[in-house]
Design a protein around this motif. Sequence first.
Motif, PDB file in Angstrom:
ATOM      1  N   GLY A 410       0.707  -1.223   0.165  1.00  0.00           N
ATOM      2  CA  GLY A 410       0.122  -0.001   0.166  1.00  0.00           C
ATOM      3  C   GLY A 410       0.828   1.260  -0.063  1.00  0.00           C
ATOM      4  O   GLY A 410       0.804   2.220  -0.568  1.00  0.00           O
ATOM      5  N   ALA A 411       2.011   1.240   0.813  1.00  0.00           N
ATOM      6  CA  ALA A 411       2.768   2.399   0.894  1.00  0.00           C
ATOM      7  C   ALA A 411       3.628   2.790  -0.455  1.00  0.00           C
ATOM      8  O   ALA A 411       3.919   3.716  -1.062  1.00  0.00           O
ATOM      9  CB  ALA A 411       3.720   2.115   1.927  1.00  0.00           C
ATOM     10  N   ALA A 412       4.269   1.577  -1.039  1.00  0.00           N
ATOM     11  CA  ALA A 412       4.524   1.592  -2.220  1.00  0.00           C
ATOM     12  C   ALA A 412       3.684   2.030  -3.540  1.00  0.00           C
ATOM     13  O   ALA A 412       4.073   2.832  -4.115  1.00  0.00           O
ATOM     14  CB  ALA A 412       5.341   0.176  -2.688  1.00  0.00           C
ATOM     15  N   PHE A 413       2.419   1.525  -3.382  1.00  0.00           N
ATOM     16  CA  PHE A 413       1.544   2.059  -4.396  1.00  0.00           C
ATOM     17  C   PHE A 413       1.249   3.381  -4.310  1.00  0.00           C
ATOM     18  O   PHE A 413       1.133   4.027  -4.944  1.00  0.00           O
ATOM     19  CB  PHE A 413       0.336   1.025  -4.390  1.00  0.00           C
ATOM     20  CG  PHE A 413       0.369  -0.083  -5.374  1.00  0.00           C
ATOM     21  CD1 PHE A 413       0.056   0.166  -6.708  1.00  0.00           C
ATOM     22  CD2 PHE A 413       0.856  -1.268  -4.795  1.00  0.00           C
ATOM     23  CE1 PHE A 413       0.071  -0.896  -7.689  1.00  0.00           C
ATOM     24  CE2 PHE A 413       0.683  -2.424  -5.666  1.00  0.00           C
ATOM     25  CZ  PHE A 413       0.452  -2.162  -7.153  1.00  0.00           C
ATOM     26  N   GLY A 414       1.037   3.888  -2.941  1.00  0.00           N
ATOM     27  CA  GLY A 414       0.645   5.350  -2.761  1.00  0.00           C
ATOM     28  C   GLY A 414       1.762   6.222  -3.245  1.00  0.00           C
ATOM     29  O   GLY A 414       1.487   7.383  -3.852  1.00  0.00           O
ATOM     30  N   ILE A 415       3.047   5.871  -3.036  1.00  0.00           N
ATOM     31  CA  ILE A 415       4.107   6.646  -3.478  1.00  0.00           C
ATOM     32  C   ILE A 415       4.133   6.615  -4.992  1.00  0.00           C
ATOM     33  O   ILE A 415       4.419   7.874  -5.482  1.00  0.00           O
ATOM     34  CB  ILE A 415       5.521   6.245  -2.923  1.00  0.00           C
ATOM     35  CG1 ILE A 415       5.531   6.330  -1.377  1.00  0.00           C
ATOM     36  CG2 ILE A 415       6.895   6.944  -3.605  1.00  0.00           C
ATOM     37  CD1 ILE A 415       6.672   5.566  -0.590  1.00  0.00           C
ATOM     38  N   ALA A 416       3.880   5.567  -5.581  1.00  0.00           N
ATOM     39  CA  ALA A 416       4.148   5.360  -7.003  1.00  0.00           C
ATOM     40  C   ALA A 416       2.824   6.182  -7.655  1.00  0.00           C
ATOM     41  O   ALA A 416       3.023   7.068  -8.748  1.00  0.00           O
ATOM     42  CB  ALA A 416       3.895   3.983  -7.561  1.00  0.00           C
ATOM     43  N   ILE A 417       1.381   6.043  -7.226  1.00  0.00           N
ATOM     44  CA  ILE A 417       0.600   6.778  -7.827  1.00  0.00           C
ATOM     45  C   ILE A 417       0.502   8.336  -7.691  1.00  0.00           C
ATOM     46  O   ILE A 417       0.320   8.987  -8.648  1.00  0.00           O
ATOM     47  CB  ILE A 417      -0.774   6.036  -7.103  1.00  0.00           C
ATOM     48  CG1 ILE A 417      -1.028   4.491  -7.394  1.00  0.00           C
ATOM     49  CG2 ILE A 417      -2.123   6.995  -7.700  1.00  0.00           C
ATOM     50  CD1 ILE A 417      -2.265   4.020  -6.793  1.00  0.00           C
ATOM     51  N   LEU A 418       0.840   8.718  -6.478  1.00  0.00           N
ATOM     52  CA  LEU A 418       0.619  10.156  -6.159  1.00  0.00           C
ATOM     53  C   LEU A 418       1.894  10.914  -6.841  1.00  0.00           C
ATOM     54  O   LEU A 418       1.770  11.961  -7.433  1.00  0.00           O
ATOM     55  CB  LEU A 418       0.660  10.405  -4.651  1.00  0.00           C
ATOM     56  CG  LEU A 418      -0.739  10.756  -4.032  1.00  0.00           C
ATOM     57  CD1 LEU A 418      -1.443   9.199  -4.325  1.00  0.00           C
ATOM     58  CD2 LEU A 418      -0.590  11.007  -2.521  1.00  0.00           C
ATOM     59  N   THR A 419       3.122  10.269  -6.746  1.00  0.00           N
ATOM     60  CA  THR A 419       4.271  10.911  -7.279  1.00  0.00           C
ATOM     61  C   THR A 419       4.059  10.964  -8.866  1.00  0.00           C
ATOM     62  O   THR A 419       4.592  11.773  -9.513  1.00  0.00           O
ATOM     63  CB  THR A 419       5.505  10.428  -6.917  1.00  0.00           C
ATOM     64  OG1 THR A 419       5.543   8.894  -7.119  1.00  0.00           O
ATOM     65  CG2 THR A 419       5.791  10.679  -5.596  1.00  0.00           C
ATOM     66  N   THR A 420       3.439   9.751  -9.303  1.00  0.00           N
ATOM     67  CA  THR A 420       3.404   9.816 -10.858  1.00  0.00           C
ATOM     68  C   THR A 420       2.119  10.957 -11.417  1.00  0.00           C
ATOM     69  O   THR A 420       2.537  11.501 -12.580  1.00  0.00           O
ATOM     70  CB  THR A 420       2.801   8.361 -11.377  1.00  0.00           C
ATOM     71  OG1 THR A 420       4.011   7.327 -10.933  1.00  0.00           O
ATOM     72  CG2 THR A 420       2.473   8.423 -12.883  1.00  0.00           C
ATOM     73  N   VAL A 421       1.313  10.999 -10.509  1.00  0.00           N
ATOM     74  CA  VAL A 421       0.239  11.975 -11.142  1.00  0.00           C
ATOM     75  C   VAL A 421       0.966  13.293 -10.946  1.00  0.00           C
ATOM     76  O   VAL A 421       0.750  14.209 -11.937  1.00  0.00           O
ATOM     77  CB  VAL A 421      -0.911  11.820  -9.965  1.00  0.00           C
ATOM     78  CG1 VAL A 421      -1.766  13.038 -10.348  1.00  0.00           C
ATOM     79  CG2 VAL A 421      -1.735  10.615 -10.241  1.00  0.00           C
ATOM     80  N   TYR A 422       1.745  13.674 -10.146  1.00  0.00           N
ATOM     81  CA  TYR A 422       2.341  14.913  -9.820  1.00  0.00           C
ATOM     82  C   TYR A 422       3.422  15.216 -11.039  1.00  0.00           C
ATOM     83  O   TYR A 422       3.331  16.208 -11.685  1.00  0.00           O
ATOM     84  CB  TYR A 422       3.030  15.077  -8.376  1.00  0.00           C
ATOM     85  CG  TYR A 422       3.856  16.298  -8.490  1.00  0.00           C
ATOM     86  CD1 TYR A 422       3.158  17.554  -7.757  1.00  0.00           C
ATOM     87  CD2 TYR A 422       5.251  16.343  -8.438  1.00  0.00           C
ATOM     88  CE1 TYR A 422       3.800  18.770  -7.616  1.00  0.00           C
ATOM     89  CE2 TYR A 422       5.985  17.547  -8.212  1.00  0.00           C
ATOM     90  CZ  TYR A 422       5.287  18.636  -7.886  1.00  0.00           C
ATOM     91  OH  TYR A 422       6.119  19.745  -7.682  1.00  0.00           O
ATOM     92  N   SER A 423       4.192  14.176 -11.254  1.00  0.00           N
ATOM     93  CA  SER A 423       5.467  14.310 -12.229  1.00  0.00           C
ATOM     94  C   SER A 423       4.722  14.411 -13.673  1.00  0.00           C
ATOM     95  O   SER A 423       5.329  15.200 -14.662  1.00  0.00           O
ATOM     96  CB  SER A 423       6.282  13.178 -12.206  1.00  0.00           C
ATOM     97  OG  SER A 423       5.748  11.789 -12.349  1.00  0.00           O
ATOM     98  N   SER A 424       3.832  13.522 -14.050  1.00  0.00           N
ATOM     99  CA  SER A 424       3.068  13.767 -15.299  1.00  0.00           C
ATOM    100  C   SER A 424       2.308  15.034 -15.380  1.00  0.00           C
ATOM    101  O   SER A 424       2.187  15.567 -16.828  1.00  0.00           O
ATOM    102  CB  SER A 424       1.997  12.744 -15.484  1.00  0.00           C
ATOM    103  OG  SER A 424       0.973  12.773 -14.563  1.00  0.00           O
ATOM    104  N   MET A 425       1.784  15.561 -14.422  1.00  0.00           N
ATOM    105  CA  MET A 425       1.187  16.887 -14.618  1.00  0.00           C
ATOM    106  C   MET A 425       2.056  18.070 -14.551  1.00  0.00           C
ATOM    107  O   MET A 425       1.918  19.339 -15.182  1.00  0.00           O
ATOM    108  CB  MET A 425       0.117  17.030 -13.506  1.00  0.00           C
ATOM    109  CG  MET A 425      -1.425  16.236 -13.758  1.00  0.00           C
ATOM    110  SD  MET A 425      -2.386  16.873 -12.668  1.00  0.00           S
ATOM    111  CE  MET A 425      -2.810  18.449 -13.248  1.00  0.00           C
ATOM    112  N   VAL A 426       3.199  18.128 -13.731  1.00  0.00           N
ATOM    113  CA  VAL A 426       4.019  19.239 -13.487  1.00  0.00           C
ATOM    114  C   VAL A 426       4.598  19.706 -14.909  1.00  0.00           C
ATOM    115  O   VAL A 426       5.122  20.779 -14.874  1.00  0.00           O
ATOM    116  CB  VAL A 426       4.868  19.195 -12.349  1.00  0.00           C
ATOM    117  CG1 VAL A 426       6.175  18.178 -12.868  1.00  0.00           C
ATOM    118  CG2 VAL A 426       5.304  20.442 -11.794  1.00  0.00           C
TER     119      VAL A 426
END
Length: 465
Positions: A410-426
């Motif tokens: 869960g922790a790994a997926f949380g980091i992956a999902i949120l950072t991916t959303v952020y990096s893809s949008m920024v």
Amino acid sequence: MAQKTKQQEAFKPGTQLIAAIILSILTYWLFAQSFLNIAPHVQKDYHIDMSVVNIAVSLTSLFTGIFIVVAGGLADKLGRVKMTRIGIYLGILGSISVIVSGIPALLILGRVLQGLSAACLMPATIALINQFYEGEERQKALSYWSFGSYGGTGVASFFAGLVATFFGWKWIFVLSIILSIVALYLFRNVPESKEPGAKNIKFDVVGIAIFLVMMLSINVVTTQGTRMGWTNPITLTLDAIFVISIFVFYFFEKQKHQPFIDFSVFSNKTYIGTVSANFLLNTVIGTLALFNIYAQAGLGFSGLKAGFVTITYLIGSLAMIRVGERYLQRKGPRFPMMAGPISIAIGIAIISLVFLPDVVYIITSVIGFLFVGLGLGFFATPVLDTALSSVPSEKVGVASGIIKMSSTLGAAFGIAILTTVYSSMVANHSPESAATTAFIVGAVIMLCAFLASFVTIPKGKMEKK
């Protein structure tokens, strides 16, 4: 509940066993996790490229996630005390390997051993609590286990900075060795606890091998997917291996007379809901990771300053652990397991207000992380107790391994999902818009955790199977 032996009946665990368990799990949650915050110090002493240090940082969590269910199953069969001692010994060897020389290979080996140590310790110690404590005493013991894990990981960054600055980073692992030796001494009179008839059970070597391939593939994807790229051929290949191995593992294990994982564990709706809610709730770690990224990139904070903003997360979680335990004892786990995700969702929503002036945003973030901590602490003991109460005692080791694996994933997926959303949008939007969107995704996941608890967790108190 499994019948106790005469030695187990005569054994009075008291505070000695609790102290031994807390000291043993601190070797991971406090000491091994401190490595995340001392990477520059390690690079300087080892004279190696930072990429090698980053590999060493991630290896411990990777090996913990891969082997934790395997170790839980072995604890049921070989003995929970034996697996706990093995875990402590591996932690000591890992610490020695990290500090004994400047050889990079030993650094990598040490981090692998620390991961295997945590994989042995977490399910085995939870199973020991289930064996030697009953009713409210078990729930209190689980609260202390949560203090050791949540408290340890919350203090890790400050502890690491303090020791590395004033004494040198290697003293972190010297202290880990000392406390591990104390834990071994405290475990000296604890009688063995294992599944009856374990001597006649054959190891499902093929099943374990398939499971390890499955867990290795998904752990590499979740921890390294952002760095490698989600459409990278290697990432896509690992995705395919994971999906295929799920089906192969399931059909192979269903045909085994003595399978590695008995799927009857998942026949209980409450246990499935507990694992699902725990997995979803632990994605909150992605919010902490994203805040640190945004605070340093968008606000110009140092890592230490960003860490101070999140300190209320630690305070709130520690303050609510015993509250969650007491509510569990009076009325059952359902309300804490629903209220926890709602509190976290509110906290994340507050943290998402990045458009506010900097000073105001810092104040609201402090409040937001307090809500996150309060929700996590309220949830912690009820989810562990519900998981243990939902399965037969002889399967509690593997069940504990699965519940803690869901935390890691869960922790790994949380980091992956949120950072991916952020990096893809920024790349095409402002950091503020990207951060807000990613935080909202995190809040929505918390609402899914609420729904999982709402649908599957029964009202009232739960009786141990």
